[in-house]
Design a protein around this motif. Structure first.
Motif, PDB file in Angstrom:
ATOM      1  N   ALA A 213       0.843  -1.195   0.000  1.00 30.94           N
ATOM      2  CA  ALA A 213       0.000   0.000   0.000  1.00 30.94           C
ATOM      3  C   ALA A 213       0.878   1.245   0.000  1.00 30.94           C
ATOM      4  O   ALA A 213       1.859   1.333   0.731  1.00 30.94           O
ATOM      5  N   SER A 214       0.515   2.200  -0.834  1.00 27.85           N
ATOM      6  CA  SER A 214       1.306   3.426  -0.943  1.00 27.85           C
ATOM      7  C   SER A 214       0.976   4.385   0.194  1.00 27.85           C
ATOM      8  O   SER A 214      -0.168   4.475   0.635  1.00 27.85           O
ATOM      9  N   LEU A 215       1.996   5.085   0.652  1.00 25.98           N
ATOM     10  CA  LEU A 215       1.814   6.116   1.669  1.00 25.98           C
ATOM     11  C   LEU A 215       1.953   7.492   1.010  1.00 25.98           C
ATOM     12  O   LEU A 215       2.554   7.627  -0.057  1.00 25.98           O
ATOM     13  N   ASP A 216       1.419   8.491   1.653  1.00 30.86           N
ATOM     14  CA  ASP A 216       1.410   9.852   1.118  1.00 30.86           C
ATOM     15  C   ASP A 216       1.884  10.801   2.221  1.00 30.86           C
ATOM     16  O   ASP A 216       1.083  11.525   2.818  1.00 30.86           O
ATOM     17  N   THR A 264      -1.084  18.698  -3.382  1.00 32.78           N
ATOM     18  CA  THR A 264      -0.398  17.414  -3.216  1.00 32.78           C
ATOM     19  C   THR A 264      -1.270  16.261  -3.689  1.00 32.78           C
ATOM     20  O   THR A 264      -0.817  15.378  -4.441  1.00 32.78           O
ATOM     21  N   GLU A 265      -2.528  16.268  -3.255  1.00 33.88           N
ATOM     22  CA  GLU A 265      -3.423  15.160  -3.620  1.00 33.88           C
ATOM     23  C   GLU A 265      -3.716  15.149  -5.115  1.00 33.88           C
ATOM     24  O   GLU A 265      -4.021  14.091  -5.681  1.00 33.88           O
ATOM     25  N   ALA A 266      -3.628  16.301  -5.764  1.00 31.21           N
ATOM     26  CA  ALA A 266      -3.880  16.361  -7.201  1.00 31.21           C
ATOM     27  C   ALA A 266      -2.691  15.857  -8.007  1.00 31.21           C
ATOM     28  O   ALA A 266      -2.859  15.430  -9.161  1.00 31.21           O
ATOM     29  N   ARG A 267      -1.494  15.855  -7.406  1.00 27.73           N
ATOM     30  CA  ARG A 267      -0.283  15.550  -8.182  1.00 27.73           C
ATOM     31  C   ARG A 267       0.332  14.189  -7.880  1.00 27.73           C
ATOM     32  O   ARG A 267       0.996  13.627  -8.739  1.00 27.73           O
ATOM     33  N   VAL A 268       0.159  13.664  -6.667  1.00 32.72           N
ATOM     34  CA  VAL A 268       0.803  12.393  -6.351  1.00 32.72           C
ATOM     35  C   VAL A 268       0.096  11.267  -7.082  1.00 32.72           C
ATOM     36  O   VAL A 268      -1.090  11.343  -7.408  1.00 32.72           O
ATOM     37  N   ALA A 269       0.859  10.184  -7.343  1.00 30.21           N
ATOM     38  CA  ALA A 269       0.320   9.071  -8.118  1.00 30.21           C
ATOM     39  C   ALA A 269      -0.774   8.326  -7.362  1.00 30.21           C
ATOM     40  O   ALA A 269      -1.750   7.871  -7.956  1.00 30.21           O
ATOM     41  N   ASP A 270      -0.606   8.179  -6.056  1.00 27.58           N
ATOM     42  CA  ASP A 270      -1.569   7.411  -5.265  1.00 27.58           C
ATOM     43  C   ASP A 270      -1.949   8.215  -4.025  1.00 27.58           C
ATOM     44  O   ASP A 270      -1.462   7.969  -2.920  1.00 27.58           O
ATOM     45  N   LEU A 275      -8.990  13.331  -5.147  1.00 29.96           N
ATOM     46  CA  LEU A 275      -9.930  14.435  -5.338  1.00 29.96           C
ATOM     47  C   LEU A 275     -11.131  14.014  -6.172  1.00 29.96           C
ATOM     48  O   LEU A 275     -12.198  14.644  -6.103  1.00 29.96           O
ATOM     49  N   SER A 276     -10.993  12.918  -6.934  1.00 30.86           N
ATOM     50  CA  SER A 276     -12.130  12.406  -7.702  1.00 30.86           C
ATOM     51  C   SER A 276     -13.257  11.935  -6.795  1.00 30.86           C
ATOM     52  O   SER A 276     -14.413  11.834  -7.225  1.00 30.86           O
ATOM     53  N   LEU A 277     -12.921  11.651  -5.524  1.00 35.41           N
ATOM     54  CA  LEU A 277     -13.945  11.240  -4.568  1.00 35.41           C
ATOM     55  C   LEU A 277     -15.050  12.287  -4.463  1.00 35.41           C
ATOM     56  O   LEU A 277     -16.228  11.947  -4.303  1.00 35.41           O
ATOM     57  N   PHE A 278     -14.680  13.572  -4.574  1.00 30.78           N
ATOM     58  CA  PHE A 278     -15.647  14.641  -4.377  1.00 30.78           C
ATOM     59  C   PHE A 278     -16.499  14.887  -5.620  1.00 30.78           C
ATOM     60  O   PHE A 278     -17.383  15.748  -5.606  1.00 30.78           O
ATOM     61  N   ARG A 279     -16.226  14.131  -6.701  1.00 32.41           N
ATOM     62  CA  ARG A 279     -17.115  14.187  -7.859  1.00 32.41           C
ATOM     63  C   ARG A 279     -18.349  13.299  -7.654  1.00 32.41           C
ATOM     64  O   ARG A 279     -19.303  13.382  -8.422  1.00 32.41           O
ATOM     65  N   SER A 280     -18.284  12.455  -6.631  1.00 37.67           N
ATOM     66  CA  SER A 280     -19.432  11.622  -6.292  1.00 37.67           C
ATOM     67  C   SER A 280     -20.381  12.410  -5.399  1.00 37.67           C
ATOM     68  O   SER A 280     -20.009  12.856  -4.321  1.00 37.67           O
ATOM     69  N   ARG A 281     -21.615  12.592  -5.865  1.00 44.94           N
ATOM     70  CA  ARG A 281     -22.600  13.331  -5.061  1.00 44.94           C
ATOM     71  C   ARG A 281     -22.857  12.627  -3.735  1.00 44.94           C
ATOM     72  O   ARG A 281     -22.952  13.273  -2.683  1.00 44.94           O
ATOM     73  N   THR A 282     -22.948  11.306  -3.769  1.00 47.42           N
ATOM     74  CA  THR A 282     -23.214  10.550  -2.541  1.00 47.42           C
ATOM     75  C   THR A 282     -22.087  10.746  -1.537  1.00 47.42           C
ATOM     76  O   THR A 282     -22.333  10.998  -0.347  1.00 47.42           O
ATOM     77  N   ALA A 283     -20.832  10.624  -1.991  1.00 48.63           N
ATOM     78  CA  ALA A 283     -19.696  10.766  -1.082  1.00 48.63           C
ATOM     79  C   ALA A 283     -19.645  12.165  -0.488  1.00 48.63           C
ATOM     80  O   ALA A 283     -19.406  12.335   0.717  1.00 48.63           O
TER      81      ALA A 283
END
Length: 468
Positions: A213-216, A264-270, A275-283
């Motif tokens: 698992a990748s760390l950030d 940072t979250e927009a540029r790192v590989a993992d 940020l795509s999580l916030f494209r989900s209306r439910t999430a």
């Protein structure tokens, strides 16, 4: 030529390598018990300390701002480190991470109990919250590991969930009883035997599998700075005024750190929070609701704990018992929520739970709550707060996890819990600022109740936007 001997394979002319025996397997129920104990002390320490705050203030001194930090130091680190704790558990193995977190939590509890002043206590609470963050996902992973059968695993996870709810609900009563009988330090010392017993059990648990698992680290660092600076700015602004350099400087640092986190979250590989999580209306709706529910619950419990003792003049045990009607129904509401979600879908129990909470808070406000309000009436009017919370949260979690692929469930759960804990931390900071002066305490309490009710009503409306 080789010859076989008991317990080893011998090669001619060589000394056999000793066989390291595996620790004896422990029953799955014992592993569940260890995970439950760890989860229990996490929840208990998050809520029991509220009732002990006036006692701590009398012993160690300090203003309302200092008492706020006793709560928020724990919650802040818990919230921020939850974002990457799941990945750490996968990378190093659940049993190792849980044991390490529990060892640190136990040691930090001893430091809390022995703290000679407010500063060391707050520092130890930061350490406790950090340890709690890595314990939470790894304890659940241990339960999954111990129960390979899906049906048994489902029942075990349900018990694990109820255990956490009961610990949070019982915290004010438990904390009040211990503070009145043995002193506030006993709340922390109780963790020592629990931690040592659980560590002894974990020594016999088979090693957990590891996953790449990748760390950030940069994302995690900016998240901690942003939450810490924001909380400090709100607390300092309430105590000294938001025009002071310390307050607005902290808020400026929080804004810069939050911008750094997003970049940072927009540029790192993992990223740990894609940020795509916030494209989900439910999430997005679930995160807003989680923030609101915890803000209302923990913020109101914090100010009411102070109100019962500092304004009504109650003892710690009497203040804890005031919360008993509210907390007694939380576990039952959890079960009812799951049944309602099965029949009606998650949005009905989520919205209904928030409405019940909001109506309870408005009921408290309608009494004109002050030093002359009847104690029994106050205790009964707090019941909807616990009932609504218990009814909303299980379905909220199910809605969040059900909207995302199974391989992202750990990340989704971590983000949801981090959002909830952030709501609690900021509410304690903001509401504590409103009641920091005794002359305006009751007015600040009224504003806190009204703000919580409005927040819940807004997010209850948003819950109707969830899928059926």
């Amino acid at each position: 030529m080789t010859s076989t001997t008991t317990g080893a394979v011998r090669t001619s002319g060589t000394t056999p390598a000793p066989v390291r025996p595996e620790p004896p397997r422990v029953p799955a129920a014992v592993v569940l018990g260890a995970a439950l104990l760890g989860f229990f002390v996490i929840g208990l320490d998050a809520s029991a300390v509220n009732v002990a705050l006036p006692g701590i203030g009398r012993t160690l001194g300090g203003s309302t701002a200092g008492l706020q930090w006793i709560v928020d130091a724990y919650t802040l680190m818990f919230a921020a480190l939850l974002l990457s704790a799941g990945a750490l558990s996968d990378r190093l193995g659940a049993n190792r991470v849980f044991a390490a977190g529990l060892a640190v939590f136990t040691a930090a509890s001893a430091i809390c109990g022995l703290a000679p002043a407010l500063g060391p206590l707050i520092g130890a609470r930061l350490l406790q919250g950090s340890a709690a963050a890595v314990m939470l996902p790894s304890s659940l992973a241990l339960v999954r590991q111990a129960f390979p059968d899906a049906a048994e695993r489902g029942r075990a996870i349900a018990l694990w969930t109820v255990g956490g709810a009961v610990s949070t609900a019982a915290g004010p009563v438990f904390g009040g009883a211990l503070t009145s009988s043995l002193g506030w330090r006993s709340i922390f010392f109780l963790n020592l035997p629990v931690g040592l017993i659980t560590l002894a059990v974990l020594a016999r648990v088979p090693s957990s599998p590891r996953r790449a698992a990748s760390l950030d680290p940069l994302g995690q660092l900016t998240a901690v700075i942003a939450l810490g600076a924001l909380t400090f700015g709100v607390i300092e602004g309430g105590a000294s005024g938001f025009g002071t350099p310390a307050a607005w400087g902290a808020l400026l640092v929080a804004g810069v750190a939050m911008g750094g986190f997003v970049l940072t979250e927009a540029r790192v590989a993992d990223p740990m929070v894609p940020l795509s999580l916030f494209r989900s209306r439910t999430a997005t709706i679930c995160l807003a609701i989680g923030f609101a529910v915890n803000a209302a619950f923990y913020g109101v419990v914090f100010v009411l704990s102070l109100f019962f003792q500092q304004v009504l003049g109650q003892s710690a045990v009497a203040a804890g018992l005031m919360f008993l009607p509210m907390t007694a129904l939380v576990a039952g509401a959890n079960i009812a929520s799951a049944r309602a979600a099965t029949r009606f879908g998650p949005r009905v129990p989520i919205a209904a739970g928030q409405l019940v909470c909001a109506l309870g808070l408005l009921g408290l406000l309608a009494t004109g709550i002050d030093a002359g309000t009847g104690h029994l009436l106050l205790a009964l009017l707090m019941v909807p707060l616990g009932l609504g919370l218990g009814f909303a949260v299980p379905s909220l979690t199910a809605a969040m996890l059900g909207d995302l692929p199974a391989d992202r469930a750990g990340m989704a759960g971590g983000v949801l819990n981090a959002g909830r804990q952030t709501g609690g931390a900021l509410a304690v900071a903001a509401f504590g600022a409103l009641v920091s002066h005794r002359a305006t305490f009751v007015h600040g309490l009224h504003v806190s109740l009204l703000a919580s009710a409005v927040l819940l009503l807004v997010t209850a409306g948003a819950a109707l936007g969830l899928r059926k």
